[in-house]
Design a protein around this motif. Sequence first.
Motif, short mmCIF file in Angstrom:
data_model
loop_
_atom_site.label_atom_id
_atom_site.label_comp_id
_atom_site.label_asym_id
_atom_site.label_seq_id
_atom_site.Cartn_x
_atom_site.Cartn_y
_atom_site.Cartn_z
N VAL A 168 30.98 -12.76 7.67
CA VAL A 168 29.60 -13.24 7.85
C VAL A 168 29.59 -14.72 8.21
N SER A 169 30.73 -15.23 8.63
CA SER A 169 30.83 -16.67 8.94
C SER A 169 29.98 -17.05 10.14
N GLY A 170 29.63 -16.07 10.97
CA GLY A 170 28.77 -16.36 12.12
C GLY A 170 27.28 -16.30 11.80
N LYS A 171 26.95 -15.98 10.56
CA LYS A 171 25.55 -15.92 10.12
C LYS A 171 25.22 -17.20 9.33
N THR A 172 23.94 -17.45 9.16
CA THR A 172 23.51 -18.67 8.47
C THR A 172 22.78 -18.41 7.17
N THR A 173 22.29 -17.16 6.96
CA THR A 173 21.33 -16.93 5.88
C THR A 173 21.55 -15.58 5.22
N TYR B 62 13.30 -5.38 -9.05
CA TYR B 62 13.35 -4.47 -7.90
C TYR B 62 13.85 -5.29 -6.70
N LEU B 63 14.73 -4.68 -5.91
CA LEU B 63 15.40 -5.40 -4.83
C LEU B 63 15.38 -4.57 -3.55
N ASP B 64 15.17 -5.24 -2.43
CA ASP B 64 15.20 -4.54 -1.14
C ASP B 64 15.58 -5.54 -0.05
N ASN B 65 15.94 -4.99 1.10
CA ASN B 65 16.22 -5.78 2.31
C ASN B 65 17.23 -6.90 2.04
N LEU B 66 18.43 -6.46 1.64
CA LEU B 66 19.53 -7.36 1.35
C LEU B 66 20.42 -7.40 2.59
N TYR B 67 20.39 -8.53 3.29
CA TYR B 67 21.16 -8.60 4.54
C TYR B 67 21.48 -10.05 4.91
N PHE B 68 22.52 -10.19 5.74
CA PHE B 68 22.88 -11.47 6.34
C PHE B 68 22.31 -11.52 7.76
N TYR B 69 21.93 -12.69 8.19
CA TYR B 69 21.54 -12.83 9.59
C TYR B 69 21.77 -14.27 10.05
N ALA C 201 8.25 -5.39 5.47
CA ALA C 201 9.22 -5.02 6.49
C ALA C 201 9.87 -6.28 7.06
N PRO C 202 11.18 -6.33 7.12
CA PRO C 202 11.85 -7.53 7.65
C PRO C 202 11.63 -7.67 9.15
N THR C 203 11.80 -8.88 9.64
CA THR C 203 11.51 -9.17 11.05
C THR C 203 12.73 -9.61 11.84
N ALA C 204 13.86 -9.79 11.18
CA ALA C 204 15.06 -10.22 11.90
C ALA C 204 15.48 -9.15 12.91
N ALA C 205 15.95 -9.58 14.07
CA ALA C 205 16.39 -8.65 15.10
C ALA C 205 17.61 -7.87 14.63
N THR C 206 17.64 -6.58 14.93
CA THR C 206 18.72 -5.71 14.48
C THR C 206 20.09 -6.25 14.92
N ALA C 207 20.15 -6.78 16.13
CA ALA C 207 21.43 -7.27 16.66
C ALA C 207 21.97 -8.46 15.88
N ASP C 208 21.09 -9.13 15.14
CA ASP C 208 21.50 -10.34 14.41
C ASP C 208 21.86 -10.06 12.95
N VAL C 209 21.72 -8.82 12.51
CA VAL C 209 21.76 -8.51 11.09
C VAL C 209 23.05 -7.80 10.69
N ILE C 210 23.59 -8.21 9.54
CA ILE C 210 24.60 -7.42 8.82
C ILE C 210 23.93 -6.99 7.53
N ALA C 211 23.56 -5.71 7.45
CA ALA C 211 22.75 -5.23 6.33
C ALA C 211 23.63 -4.55 5.27
N VAL C 212 23.26 -4.78 4.01
CA VAL C 212 23.92 -4.12 2.89
C VAL C 212 22.97 -3.10 2.25
N PHE C 213 21.68 -3.43 2.15
CA PHE C 213 20.72 -2.48 1.57
C PHE C 213 19.36 -2.72 2.23
N SER C 214 18.91 -1.77 3.04
CA SER C 214 17.59 -1.85 3.68
C SER C 214 17.35 -0.58 4.47
N ASP C 215 16.14 -0.04 4.37
CA ASP C 215 15.77 1.10 5.21
C ASP C 215 15.52 0.67 6.65
N SER C 216 15.35 -0.61 6.88
CA SER C 216 15.00 -1.10 8.22
C SER C 216 16.21 -1.28 9.12
#
Length: 362
Positions: free
Chosen positions: A283-288, A355-362, A221-236
């Motif tokens: 996503v220019s305001g994200k780092t990762t 297998y791939l999961d939790n694809l997101y920018f933060y 399960a990812p730990t990044a805060a929801t407010a910091d995330v731009i998600a493309v694929f993740s149930d979280s």
Amino acid sequence: DLIMIFPAWGTGNGAEFSVDNVVFNIDPDAVATSPGDSGDGATTTTAMGIDFEGPQLTWGSFDTNPVQYVDNPATTGINTSATVALLTVLQGDGEWAGARTEGIDTFALDATNCTVKMDVYRDTIGLTHVKFEKNNGDGWGSAGTVAVSNTVINQWETLTFDTCGWIGHAETGVIDGFAIHIDQTATRSQDTLNHFDNIMFSAQEGSGTAPDTAPAIAAPAPTAATADVIAVFSDSYTAVTGVNTNPNWGQATVTTEVDIEGNNTLKMAGLNYQGIEYSVQDVSGKTTLHLDYWTADATTFDVFLISEGPAETSHTITTTQSGWQSVEIPLSTYSGVVDLTKAFQFKFVGAGTIYLDNLYFY
């Protein structure tokens, strides 16, 4: 027991000075390395493996300070153990710094135990070697070492060492010791922290014990805060709009979404290349860029980020097989080519099944 600070002595009457984060840094040239033993004299077998819960095997360090038994620095993800081992290797320690235990019951290397797996959490990228040793009475003998490099820092990763080529060697018929050389380098540029745990001895692939071909458990399960995330694929997290995980780009890859422990997971079988589309994102305001992957057969794969234009460039991941791996890719890897204000596609290029999961920018 007393620290005195004299800011601007004799001047600045009535001025206020704020002090914070007072740190005492050790001069590495003044620190002496004292190798030694640590542990409780516990024993184990190759069938049981080695963890660091409860009474500890005794480890003797060489060319570095003794093994420490410490709290797990990251209990989420692939290693939830409470206690792990730590070797702090100083910059001036020996090239082959490490530790050996004689706490494993004597055994012979064979096809049932010649694959060694070990979880590591290191703050630098570098080689870790494992070695079996035989006590010959007049000294310790060995068939040699097998080395694997970690691919990520400050997160747990499972390394796999294939020692099966040593079966039948004169020094592996009666094994009395197991050694780890962690952070092996002749050009160490800093002190390094090297956590390790869950050392397991398992069967040679193809020896009758089939390796896993699919993950049995869900991605961590990812730990990044929801407010910091731009998600493309993740149930979280809630994904952005317009996500298409299997656009028709003429690929041979067979891509499906599969359920693993109730978690939606992307499976790319027979990968040659595979695209993922999503609505244009700034996503220019994200780092990762974060992703979790699992593979039993891929050795590398490339992760492309694509912006409108199109403009694309890639980051290559060298895989660790048969275990979920979390990867953090700095967006600076892409920003020299890709317009981060107009990201809208990913492309994955490689071979094998991933297998791939939790694809997101933060």
